[in-house]
Motif scaffolding. Structure first.
Motif, PDB file in Angstrom:
ATOM      1  N   ASN A   2     -26.608 -33.469  40.332  1.00 16.04           N
ATOM      2  CA  ASN A   2     -25.895 -32.671  39.332  1.00 16.04           C
ATOM      3  C   ASN A   2     -26.871 -31.754  38.591  1.00 16.04           C
ATOM      4  OD1 ASN A   2     -26.751 -33.987  36.716  1.00 16.04           O
ATOM      5  ND2 ASN A   2     -25.888 -35.789  37.742  1.00 16.04           N
ATOM      6  N   ARG A   3     -26.354 -30.997  37.661  1.00 19.78           N
ATOM      7  CA  ARG A   3     -27.185 -29.987  36.987  1.00 19.78           C
ATOM      8  C   ARG A   3     -28.402 -30.613  36.295  1.00 19.78           C
ATOM      9  NH1 ARG A   3     -28.505 -25.825  38.225  1.00 19.78           N
ATOM     10  NH2 ARG A   3     -28.609 -24.663  36.290  1.00 19.78           N
ATOM     11  N   ALA A   4     -28.248 -31.837  35.804  1.00 20.82           N
ATOM     12  CA  ALA A   4     -29.390 -32.466  35.119  1.00 20.82           C
ATOM     13  C   ALA A   4     -30.557 -32.646  36.101  1.00 20.82           C
ATOM     14  CB  ALA A   4     -28.975 -33.813  34.532  1.00 20.82           C
ATOM     15  N   HIS A   5     -30.262 -33.115  37.318  1.00 17.96           N
ATOM     16  CA  HIS A   5     -31.324 -33.237  38.319  1.00 17.96           C
ATOM     17  C   HIS A   5     -31.920 -31.852  38.616  1.00 17.96           C
ATOM     18  CE1 HIS A   5     -28.631 -36.737  39.462  1.00 17.96           C
ATOM     19  NE2 HIS A   5     -29.801 -37.363  39.441  1.00 17.96           N
ATOM     20  N   GLU A   6     -31.037 -30.862  38.699  1.00 20.90           N
ATOM     21  CA  GLU A   6     -31.513 -29.512  39.045  1.00 20.90           C
ATOM     22  C   GLU A   6     -32.397 -28.921  37.947  1.00 20.90           C
ATOM     23  OE1 GLU A   6     -27.613 -28.583  41.839  1.00 20.90           O
ATOM     24  OE2 GLU A   6     -27.858 -27.472  39.967  1.00 20.90           O
ATOM     25  N   TYR A   7     -32.028 -29.145  36.690  1.00 23.32           N
ATOM     26  CA  TYR A   7     -32.864 -28.620  35.593  1.00 23.32           C
ATOM     27  C   TYR A   7     -34.264 -29.221  35.663  1.00 23.32           C
ATOM     28  CZ  TYR A   7     -28.896 -26.404  33.253  1.00 23.32           C
ATOM     29  OH  TYR A   7     -27.836 -25.603  32.949  1.00 23.32           O
ATOM     30  N   LEU A   8     -34.341 -30.506  35.975  1.00 24.86           N
ATOM     31  CA  LEU A   8     -35.661 -31.145  36.046  1.00 24.86           C
ATOM     32  C   LEU A   8     -36.477 -30.551  37.203  1.00 24.86           C
ATOM     33  CD1 LEU A   8     -34.765 -34.878  35.269  1.00 24.86           C
ATOM     34  CD2 LEU A   8     -35.802 -33.193  33.739  1.00 24.86           C
ATOM     35  N   ALA A   9     -35.816 -30.289  38.332  1.00 22.01           N
ATOM     36  CA  ALA A   9     -36.521 -29.672  39.470  1.00 22.01           C
ATOM     37  C   ALA A   9     -37.006 -28.272  39.086  1.00 22.01           C
ATOM     38  CB  ALA A   9     -35.600 -29.617  40.685  1.00 22.01           C
ATOM     39  N   GLU A  10     -36.175 -27.545  38.339  1.00 21.01           N
ATOM     40  CA  GLU A  10     -36.565 -26.197  37.913  1.00 21.01           C
ATOM     41  C   GLU A  10     -37.748 -26.252  36.941  1.00 21.01           C
ATOM     42  OE1 GLU A  10     -32.883 -24.538  36.422  1.00 21.01           O
ATOM     43  OE2 GLU A  10     -31.975 -24.719  38.422  1.00 21.01           O
ATOM     44  N   LEU A  11     -37.728 -27.222  36.041  1.00 20.57           N
ATOM     45  CA  LEU A  11     -38.839 -27.354  35.084  1.00 20.57           C
ATOM     46  C   LEU A  11     -40.143 -27.706  35.817  1.00 20.57           C
ATOM     47  CD1 LEU A  11     -37.011 -29.149  32.127  1.00 20.57           C
ATOM     48  CD2 LEU A  11     -38.141 -26.909  32.015  1.00 20.57           C
ATOM     49  N   GLU A  12     -40.028 -28.418  36.927  1.00 21.25           N
ATOM     50  CA  GLU A  12     -41.234 -28.708  37.732  1.00 21.25           C
ATOM     51  C   GLU A  12     -41.750 -27.412  38.372  1.00 21.25           C
ATOM     52  OE1 GLU A  12     -40.946 -32.063  40.543  1.00 21.25           O
ATOM     53  OE2 GLU A  12     -42.381 -31.061  41.837  1.00 21.25           O
ATOM     54  N   LYS A  13     -40.840 -26.631  38.936  1.00 22.10           N
ATOM     55  CA  LYS A  13     -41.246 -25.357  39.584  1.00 22.10           C
ATOM     56  C   LYS A  13     -41.880 -24.404  38.575  1.00 22.10           C
ATOM     57  CE  LYS A  13     -38.168 -25.425  43.498  1.00 22.10           C
ATOM     58  NZ  LYS A  13     -37.256 -26.516  43.081  1.00 22.10           N
ATOM     59  N   LYS A  14     -41.412 -24.455  37.331  1.00 19.38           N
ATOM     60  CA  LYS A  14     -41.951 -23.556  36.300  1.00 19.38           C
ATOM     61  C   LYS A  14     -43.275 -24.065  35.729  1.00 19.38           C
ATOM     62  CE  LYS A  14     -37.445 -21.798  35.137  1.00 19.38           C
ATOM     63  NZ  LYS A  14     -36.227 -21.998  34.363  1.00 19.38           N
ATOM     64  N   GLY A  15     -43.737 -25.218  36.211  1.00 24.38           N
ATOM     65  CA  GLY A  15     -45.038 -25.725  35.782  1.00 24.38           C
ATOM     66  C   GLY A  15     -44.993 -26.506  34.486  1.00 24.38           C
ATOM     67  N   VAL A  16     -43.791 -26.791  33.980  1.00 28.58           N
ATOM     68  CA  VAL A  16     -43.693 -27.550  32.728  1.00 28.58           C
ATOM     69  C   VAL A  16     -43.746 -29.045  33.027  1.00 28.58           C
ATOM     70  CG1 VAL A  16     -42.267 -28.056  30.701  1.00 28.58           C
ATOM     71  CG2 VAL A  16     -42.401 -25.713  31.582  1.00 28.58           C
ATOM     72  N   LEU A  17     -42.853 -29.476  33.910  1.00 27.86           N
ATOM     73  CA  LEU A  17     -42.749 -30.902  34.234  1.00 27.86           C
ATOM     74  C   LEU A  17     -43.644 -31.226  35.425  1.00 27.86           C
ATOM     75  CD1 LEU A  17     -41.002 -33.483  33.615  1.00 27.86           C
ATOM     76  CD2 LEU A  17     -39.517 -32.720  35.448  1.00 27.86           C
ATOM     77  N   ARG A  18     -44.333 -32.365  35.342  1.00 27.96           N
ATOM     78  CA  ARG A  18     -45.205 -32.738  36.464  1.00 27.96           C
ATOM     79  C   ARG A  18     -44.592 -33.839  37.322  1.00 27.96           C
ATOM     80  NH1 ARG A  18     -51.020 -34.887  34.885  1.00 27.96           N
ATOM     81  NH2 ARG A  18     -49.658 -36.359  33.829  1.00 27.96           N
ATOM     82  N   THR A  19     -44.172 -34.927  36.690  1.00 28.34           N
ATOM     83  CA  THR A  19     -43.777 -36.110  37.465  1.00 28.34           C
ATOM     84  C   THR A  19     -42.433 -36.663  37.010  1.00 28.34           C
ATOM     85  OG1 THR A  19     -46.110 -36.700  37.616  1.00 28.34           O
ATOM     86  CG2 THR A  19     -44.541 -38.436  38.143  1.00 28.34           C
ATOM     87  N   VAL A  20     -41.625 -37.038  37.972  1.00 23.04           N
ATOM     88  CA  VAL A  20     -40.382 -37.763  37.678  1.00 23.04           C
ATOM     89  C   VAL A  20     -40.604 -39.230  38.044  1.00 23.04           C
ATOM     90  CG1 VAL A  20     -37.938 -38.050  38.241  1.00 23.04           C
ATOM     91  CG2 VAL A  20     -38.942 -35.747  38.226  1.00 23.04           C
ATOM     92  N   ILE A  21     -40.420 -40.102  37.071  1.00 22.60           N
ATOM     93  CA  ILE A  21     -40.429 -41.546  37.354  1.00 22.60           C
ATOM     94  C   ILE A  21     -38.979 -41.977  37.234  1.00 22.60           C
ATOM     95  CG2 ILE A  21     -41.313 -43.805  36.642  1.00 22.60           C
ATOM     96  CD1 ILE A  21     -43.514 -42.252  35.045  1.00 22.60           C
ATOM     97  N   THR A  22     -38.423 -42.548  38.287  1.00 21.20           N
ATOM     98  CA  THR A  22     -37.002 -42.892  38.199  1.00 21.20           C
ATOM     99  C   THR A  22     -36.759 -44.357  38.519  1.00 21.20           C
ATOM    100  OG1 THR A  22     -34.754 -42.277  38.848  1.00 21.20           O
ATOM    101  CG2 THR A  22     -36.426 -42.199  40.586  1.00 21.20           C
ATOM    102  N   GLN A  23     -35.778 -44.909  37.810  1.00 20.08           N
ATOM    103  CA  GLN A  23     -35.331 -46.266  38.104  1.00 20.08           C
ATOM    104  C   GLN A  23     -34.174 -46.222  39.098  1.00 20.08           C
ATOM    105  OE1 GLN A  23     -35.330 -48.735  34.188  1.00 20.08           O
ATOM    106  NE2 GLN A  23     -35.017 -46.632  33.575  1.00 20.08           N
TER     107      GLN A  23
END
Ligand SMILES: [Zn+2]
Length: 256
Positions: free
Chosen positions: A81-102
């Motif tokens: 969903n969009r929440a997953h997509e926003y996180l992927a976009e933030l990674e591409k933009k160099g803001v987010l580095r790592t996703v740790i998921t349960q």
């Protein structure tokens, strides 16, 4: 609310490249995967002590596979969903580095996130309990018979998810702890983070001098303990606001 988004975005952009996120069941509910622990969830109908314990699986794999078939069918039909997509976009933009998921649904990768640590394994692969042979990316429709048998040694296979009574994969644990300690900001989304060791991750960031931003529908124990900022709301709505505020800051930076 706009100010809350801007505040989170300022914290994240200032720490760009050193931002991690810990996600839980709440982020995948909008993808049609009910939280296993909720009233709609799997554990309302299947006693986890009977169906999610590794000893139960070994004792009666046929019975446990009846539940797994249902779980895998729900996950297979789910889309990010969009929440997953926003996180992927933030990674591409160099803001987010790592996703740790349960989560075990693979939806972060489906959305395009590259650096994903899966604490509790994944439903995308099957693994043989005897020889360790893996079947990556299998589909339920490809299993001729349940429980599925290993192509190498004919023993029973199970999804590569961590059952109760099994160890968290060591590599995931080490990588997640390193990511948490070296991050200046950790977002916590859709989880009350009360299952260890995932629950340790926000505290690790905090102890290393970082900040914790919580995004959840309702207050959790984190809200009054490690969280520096809590934003209440659906993940996709809150992340939309934060991403748009991040974009403004990033554009401003480029202009300078
Ligand atoms: Zn085998």
């Amino acid at each position: 609310m706009k100010r809350a988004y801007e505040l989170a975005a300022e914290t994240m952009v200032a720490a760009a490249g050193k931002v991690a996120v810990l996600t839980g069941a709440g982020i995948s509910v909008a993808s049609g995967i009910p939280d296993f622990r909720s009233s709609q969830g799997l554990w309302a109908r299947y006693d986890p002590m009977e169906y999610a314990e590794i000893s139960s699986f070994k004792r009666n794999p046929e019975k446990v596979w009846a539940m797994l078939e249902e779980m895998l069918a729900v996950v297979e039909q789910a889309h990010c969903n969009r929440a997953h997509e926003y996180l992927a976009e933030l990674e591409k933009k160099g803001v987010l580095r790592t996703v740790i998921t349960q989560n075990i649904d693979g939806l972060h990768q489906a959305a395009g996130s590259c650096d994903v640590i899966e604490f509790h394994g994944t439903t995308r692969n099957l693994v043989c309990l005897r020889c360790g042979w893996r079947w990556p990316g299998f589909r339920l429709s490809e299993l001729q018979k349940l429980p599925p048998k290993c192509h190498k040694c004919d023993a029973i296979m199970k999804p590569e998810v961590v059952f109760f009574g099994e160890q968290i994969p060591q590599t995931a644990l080490i990588k997640a702890s390193e990511a948490a300690e070296s991050s200046k900001v950790m977002l916590v989304i859709g989880t009350s983070a009360n299952v260890y060791p995932a629950a340790d991750m926000p505290a690790l960031t905090k102890r290393s001098g970082g900040r914790v931003i919580e995004i959840n529908l309702e207050p959790t124990p984190l809200s009054t303990s490690v969280a520096d900022q809590t934003i209440f709301g659906p993940a996709a709505v809150v992340l939309a606001g934060i991403e748009s505020a991040c974009d403004k800051l990033l554009t401003g930076r480029r202009l300078i």
